[in-house]
Design a protein around this motif. Structure first.
Motif: not given
Length: 134
Positions: A3, A22, A112, A116
């Motif tokens: 990412y 991503l 990831a 987020c």
């Protein structure tokens, strides 16, 4: 999964608009497979175009001028391609709310997902893959 965190700083308001892309490792792998790296420093090279596009999107998100979700493609011109075809690398930009409802459709690693979920993230970009234009 790779990412890329992105940030746009408004020097007037000192507000940071943050995003994350991503599957950026898949984008790099697709570029390695299709694009001639001799053109890597050119403004028309897909990675440079991606940065330019994301700067505009983050600015529009900051000013609430961009509705999400947003699909966009970054082209690789035929003359930069190993296979002498025009390729498009496809992305979708979503807000955190939509991402939380659709994240199960993507194979995402825990690191990831944690990034987020960060409160500071304003938008999430997913690299979807590439296609050719004949």
């Amino acid at each position: 999964m790779g990412y890329l965190q992105m940030q746009l700083m408004n020097e007037t308001t000192e507000k940071n608009t943050k995003g994350i892309c991503l599957n950026i490792d898949r984008f790099f792998a697709d570029l390695d497979f299709t694009a001639n790296s001799d053109f890597e420093k050119w403004d028309e090279y897909p990675f440079e175009r991606f940065h330019e596009k994301m700067s505009r999107i983050l600015e529009e998100v900051e000013h609430k001028q961009q509705e999400l979700p947003l699909l966009f493609s970054i082209p690789l011109d035929e003359e930069m391609s190993f296979l002498e075809c025009t390729y498009c690398y496809n992305f979708i930009v979503v807000d955190k709310n939509l991402f939380q409802h659709t994240q199960h459709e993507f194979e995402l690693d825990i690191e990831a997902l944690e990034v987020c979920r960060n409160e500071d993230i304003d938008c999430i970009v997913l690299y979807l893959g590439m296609n050719t234009i004949m």
